[in-house]
Write a protein that holds these residues in place. Sequence first.
Motif, PDB file in Angstrom:
ATOM      1  N   GLU A   7      68.091   7.926 111.304  1.00 27.33           N
ATOM      2  CA  GLU A   7      68.771   7.744 111.467  1.00 27.33           C
ATOM      3  C   GLU A   7      70.209   7.436 111.147  1.00 27.33           C
ATOM      4  OE1 GLU A   7      66.907   4.551 109.443  1.00 27.33           O
ATOM      5  OE2 GLU A   7      66.550   6.238 110.490  1.00 27.33           O
ATOM      6  N   GLU A   8      70.957   7.573 110.107  1.00 29.68           N
ATOM      7  CA  GLU A   8      71.353   8.374 109.345  1.00 29.68           C
ATOM      8  C   GLU A   8      71.291   9.813 109.098  1.00 29.68           C
ATOM      9  OE1 GLU A   8      73.427   5.785 108.369  1.00 29.68           O
ATOM     10  OE2 GLU A   8      72.049   4.260 108.904  1.00 29.68           O
ATOM     11  N   SER A  11      74.936  10.463 110.205  1.00 33.09           N
ATOM     12  CA  SER A  11      76.419   9.820 110.662  1.00 33.09           C
ATOM     13  C   SER A  11      77.031  10.415 109.632  1.00 33.09           C
ATOM     14  CB  SER A  11      75.650   8.188 109.731  1.00 33.09           C
ATOM     15  OG  SER A  11      75.995   8.775 108.229  1.00 33.09           O
ATOM     16  N   SER A  12      78.649   9.781 109.463  1.00 27.01           N
ATOM     17  CA  SER A  12      80.224  10.048 109.123  1.00 27.01           C
ATOM     18  C   SER A  12      79.727   9.993 107.680  1.00 27.01           C
ATOM     19  CB  SER A  12      80.950   9.238 110.072  1.00 27.01           C
ATOM     20  OG  SER A  12      81.324   7.955 109.953  1.00 27.01           O
ATOM     21  N   ARG A  20      77.134  17.522 113.824  1.00 29.88           N
ATOM     22  CA  ARG A  20      77.225  17.281 114.776  1.00 29.88           C
ATOM     23  C   ARG A  20      76.608  18.143 116.279  1.00 29.88           C
ATOM     24  NH1 ARG A  20      79.091  12.615 112.109  1.00 29.88           N
ATOM     25  NH2 ARG A  20      80.726  12.897 113.068  1.00 29.88           N
ATOM     26  N   TRP A  74      78.896   8.716 119.215  1.00 30.21           N
ATOM     27  CA  TRP A  74      78.025  10.074 118.388  1.00 30.21           C
ATOM     28  C   TRP A  74      78.917  10.932 118.115  1.00 30.21           C
ATOM     29  CZ3 TRP A  74      75.563  14.730 118.321  1.00 30.21           C
ATOM     30  CH2 TRP A  74      74.792  14.278 117.303  1.00 30.21           C
ATOM     31  N   THR A  77      81.500   9.790 115.248  1.00 27.43           N
ATOM     32  CA  THR A  77      81.163   9.007 114.309  1.00 27.43           C
ATOM     33  C   THR A  77      79.414   9.502 113.328  1.00 27.43           C
ATOM     34  OG1 THR A  77      80.821   7.413 115.406  1.00 27.43           O
ATOM     35  CG2 THR A  77      82.466   7.871 114.806  1.00 27.43           C
ATOM     36  N   GLY A  78      79.028   9.853 115.295  1.00 25.63           N
ATOM     37  CA  GLY A  78      77.442   9.512 114.268  1.00 25.63           C
ATOM     38  C   GLY A  78      76.449   8.591 115.341  1.00 25.63           C
ATOM     39  N   GLN A  79      77.850   7.639 115.076  1.00 24.90           N
ATOM     40  CA  GLN A  79      77.283   6.001 115.695  1.00 24.90           C
ATOM     41  C   GLN A  79      76.684   6.544 117.514  1.00 24.90           C
ATOM     42  OE1 GLN A  79      79.373   3.230 114.112  1.00 24.90           O
ATOM     43  NE2 GLN A  79      78.169   3.819 111.807  1.00 24.90           N
ATOM     44  N   GLY A  80      76.374   5.141 118.059  1.00 23.76           N
ATOM     45  CA  GLY A  80      75.915   5.613 119.119  1.00 23.76           C
ATOM     46  C   GLY A  80      74.809   6.831 119.985  1.00 23.76           C
ATOM     47  N   ASP A  81      74.697   6.740 120.967  1.00 26.27           N
ATOM     48  CA  ASP A  81      73.449   7.589 121.522  1.00 26.27           C
ATOM     49  C   ASP A  81      73.881   9.004 121.219  1.00 26.27           C
ATOM     50  OD1 ASP A  81      72.436   5.822 123.401  1.00 26.27           O
ATOM     51  OD2 ASP A  81      74.121   5.512 125.034  1.00 26.27           O
ATOM     52  N   THR A  84      68.802  11.743 116.247  1.00 26.69           N
ATOM     53  CA  THR A  84      67.792  11.166 115.541  1.00 26.69           C
ATOM     54  C   THR A  84      68.307  11.750 114.224  1.00 26.69           C
ATOM     55  OG1 THR A  84      66.177  11.631 116.579  1.00 26.69           O
ATOM     56  CG2 THR A  84      67.421   9.295 116.922  1.00 26.69           C
TER      57      THR A  84
END
Length: 137
Positions: A7-8, A11-12, A20, A74, A77-81, A84
Motif C-alpha cells: 500500500e505504500e 506513495s509520494s 507511478r 493516485w 500522490t500515490g493515494q486512491g485507486d 498496489t
Amino acid sequence: MDAESPEEWFSSDVATMGDRLAAARDTAGLTQKALASRLGIKLSTVQAWEEDRSEPRSNRLQMLAGMLNVSLMWLLTGQGDGLTGPQTGKPNGAAADNPLLQSLREIRHCVADLDARLSRLEAALTGTEGKSDERSA
C-alpha cells in the motif's frame, strides 16, 4: 513508513509521479510510444514525464488516469485507486535506472522516517507537559 509494503510502494514519499505513470502504463500493457500515440503527443513528452523532467498538464493528467485505469489522485500522490505494487518487486520504467532519482527516493524515505520520529517526540513532549500547547478559541 515501510516502503516495501504494497500500500505504500507508490506513495509520494517513496515514488515520483513518473514512477507511478510508468508502472500504470506497463500494467496497462502499453509502450511509451503507444501511450504517446493515444494521447496525440510526442514520445519524448511521455519519456520526460516518466523521467520526472516535466509534468503533464491537467487535461492530459485526466486523460492518463482514464486511459490507465487509475485515479487522478493516485497519479499525483500515490493515494486512491491505483496500483498496489509493482509486478516484479521493483519500480518500473526508465526512471527506475536513474541514480539521481534513486537518491531522491532514498532521501524522501529518510525524511519520512525523521518526520515520524519528530511526531513521536512532539507527542511525548506534549503528553508530559499537559495541555499547555492548546490554543484558546
